[in-house]
Write an enzyme that holds these catalytic residues in place. Structure first.
Site, PDB file in Angstrom:
ATOM      1  N   SER A  39       0.819  -1.206  -0.044  1.00 25.78           N
ATOM      2  CA  SER A  39       0.047  -0.090  -0.146  1.00 25.78           C
ATOM      3  C   SER A  39       0.974   1.278   0.050  1.00 25.78           C
ATOM      4  O   SER A  39       0.312   2.246  -0.358  1.00 25.78           O
ATOM      5  CB  SER A  39      -0.972  -0.037   1.110  1.00 25.78           C
ATOM      6  N   ASP A 346      -2.886   8.357   7.759  1.00 25.27           N
ATOM      7  CA  ASP A 346      -4.326   7.751   8.045  1.00 25.27           C
ATOM      8  C   ASP A 346      -4.191   6.477   9.038  1.00 25.27           C
ATOM      9  O   ASP A 346      -4.841   5.748   9.396  1.00 25.27           O
ATOM     10  CB  ASP A 346      -4.868   7.102   6.827  1.00 25.27           C
ATOM     11  N   HIS A 349      -0.181   4.961   6.684  1.00 27.42           N
ATOM     12  CA  HIS A 349       0.598   5.468   5.703  1.00 27.42           C
ATOM     13  C   HIS A 349       1.104   6.833   6.052  1.00 27.42           C
ATOM     14  O   HIS A 349       0.420   7.576   6.762  1.00 27.42           O
ATOM     15  CB  HIS A 349      -0.181   5.135   4.410  1.00 27.42           C
TER      16      HIS A 349
END
Ligand code: NAG
Ligand code: NAG
Ligand code: NAG
Ligand code: NAG
Ligand code: NAG
Ligand code: NAG
Length: 378
Positions: A39, A346, A349
């Site tokens: 991610s 968040d 990240h």
């Protein structure tokens, strides 16, 4: 008489050296980029893969608020590290491989959120996760690359090497999800540490496969960031390690978790050294993802970070502004007004500002061995 051409050639060489090193002259660029990972660099694959089967929040505002002005499947308020890298080479934003872009000639991104280095069957068989994982591990992403290869260069195996000789490959970061699954399954630090060599071997053999089988000539291998400083892991692991002060370092990060990341990085850097010796024609770059993030966490004001460095910009409540039941993207969960004043976006990240700093450190130094822009062999 015979001297003339020699001198002439010498002069030519000198002048080309001078002009290529003089300021403002165009430098050589990679002609394409192919990236594998999770991610931290996903540009849309997770949303395509996961949205039909599980609730997804990264495709909702305020993701993308700083740069794109809309969610793009990136896990940040703006651009990912590879977006800044592509820009430095004059390349477009890399399309997510699962988006079936009609133009893959300048690169594709195979990275998917949640991806592990080790195949997902391992985590399921060993009951490390109480749910079914998306089948998106490193070997699966390599398979996607190899499936797409004929549409990138229509040549034989041998000249396919030439096709990719001016391409930049990025393999990683991998490992963060492998270790997180172990930590969430209450594995001890020594159990997680014992798993590190298997993860590193898997990454190293993927890099080797790209070089030997696919003709990759330039490969960047990023290490792990200091995940012991992530608001999500700080929140999730706090009740399980009934907080002795010794569990936390002077910033307040989880010492044991960061020890795992550092051990991974040391072994991976050594493995890159081994691959270089074995494949001297390839340029293999170790990219340090730990030190630049740690630099910002330790000297926030120098980087314009004025928030509590361990709090997420987008989240709700608790000591780290992160709650698993109310994450960024869910209705009613707001972002801070100025994400660049934060390290973490968040809970997991990084903000675009951090991604930019990391990318610049990899491109120009000092956070890559060697810096990517010094490593290109035309
Ligand atoms: C390489 O890309 C940079 C950034 O777009 C550009 O400024 C430079 O002119 C390019 N060099 C060449 C040789 O095309
Ligand atoms: C991409 O192509 C595959 C195979 O044709 C198809 O199954 C898939 O739905 C397509 N994905 C998107 C996002 O269009
Ligand atoms: C994941 O996909 C690969 C290749 O498509 C396949 O070989 C493997 O069996 C799959 N793994 C699981 C756990 O579904
Ligand atoms: C390669 O060949 C296939 C099938 O002949 C074609 O569809 C594709 O466009 C070609 N790709 C390139 C990069 O030339
Ligand atoms: C891990 O430990 C916590 C706290 O002791 C417990 O609530 C949780 O169920 C355990 N998880 C697993 C997967 O064993
Ligand atoms: C986390 O969010 C849920 C849902 O909004 C709420 O019920 C819960 O109290 C929150 N937990 C903490 C520790 O704030």
């Amino acid at each position: 008489m015979a001297l003339t051409p020699v001198i002439f050639l010498l002069a030519l060489c000198l002048s080309s050296v001078v002009s290529s090193s003089s300021a403002g002259s165009p430098r050589l660029n990679f002609t394409s980029m192919f990236t594998l990972g999770d991610s931290y660099i996903d540009t849309g694959n997770f949303v395509i893969m996961a949205a039909p089967v599980i609730p997804v929040w990264i495709d909702k505002p305020p993701y993308g608020m700083t740069f794109f002005g809309r969610p793009t499947g990136r896990t940040s308020d703006g651009r990912a590290i590879i977006d800044f890298m592509a820009k430095a080479f004059g390349l477009p934003f890399l399309p997510a491989s699962l988006a079936n872009s009609s133009d893959v000639s300048r690169g594709v991104n195979f990275a998917v959120g949640g991806a592990t280095a080790i195949d997902v069957g391992f985590f399921e068989r060993n009951k490390l996760v109480p749910f079914k994982l998306l089948n998106n591990s490193l070997d699966v992403q390599l398979g996607w690359f190899e499936d797409l290869r004929p549409s990138i260069c229509n040549t034989t195996e041998r000249s396919c090497g030439e096709c990719f000789s001016k391409s930049l490959f990025v393999v990683g970061e991998f490992g963060v999800n492998d270790y997180t699954f172990h930590l969430m399954a209450n594995k001890t630090k020594s159990q997680v540490m014992a798993f590190v060599p298997k993860v590193v071997r898997t990454i190293a053999s993927a890099v080797e496969r790209l070089i030997v089988r696919d003709g990759a000539a330039h490969v960047v291998v990023p290490g792990n960031p200091p995940i012991g400083c992530s608001p999500a892991l700080l929140t999730l692991l706090r009740p399980r390690s009934p907080s002795a002060a010794a569990d936390y370092d002077r910033i307040g990060c989880l010492r044991g978790v960061n020890d795992v990341a550092r051990h991974h990085n040391a072994l991976l850097h050594a493995a890159v050294g081994g691959l270089r010796a074995k494949h001297p024609k390839a340029t293999i770059i170790f990219a340090d993802f730990y030190t630049p993030v740690r630099q910002i966490l330790e000297n926030p004001s120098q980087f314009g970070v004025v928030s509590d460095v361990l709090k997420a910009c987008c989240g709700t409540g608790g000591a780290y502004n992160w709650n698993a039941s109310a994450v960024c993207g869910m209705p009613g969960v707001a972002a801070c007004a100025n994400p660049s004043a934060y390290v973490n976006w968040d809970g997991v990240h990084f903000t675009e500002a951090v991604n930019r700093y990391v990318a610049e450190g990899w491109l120009y130094g000092p956070y890559a061995d060697p810096p990517i822009l010094k490593a290109m062999r035309p």
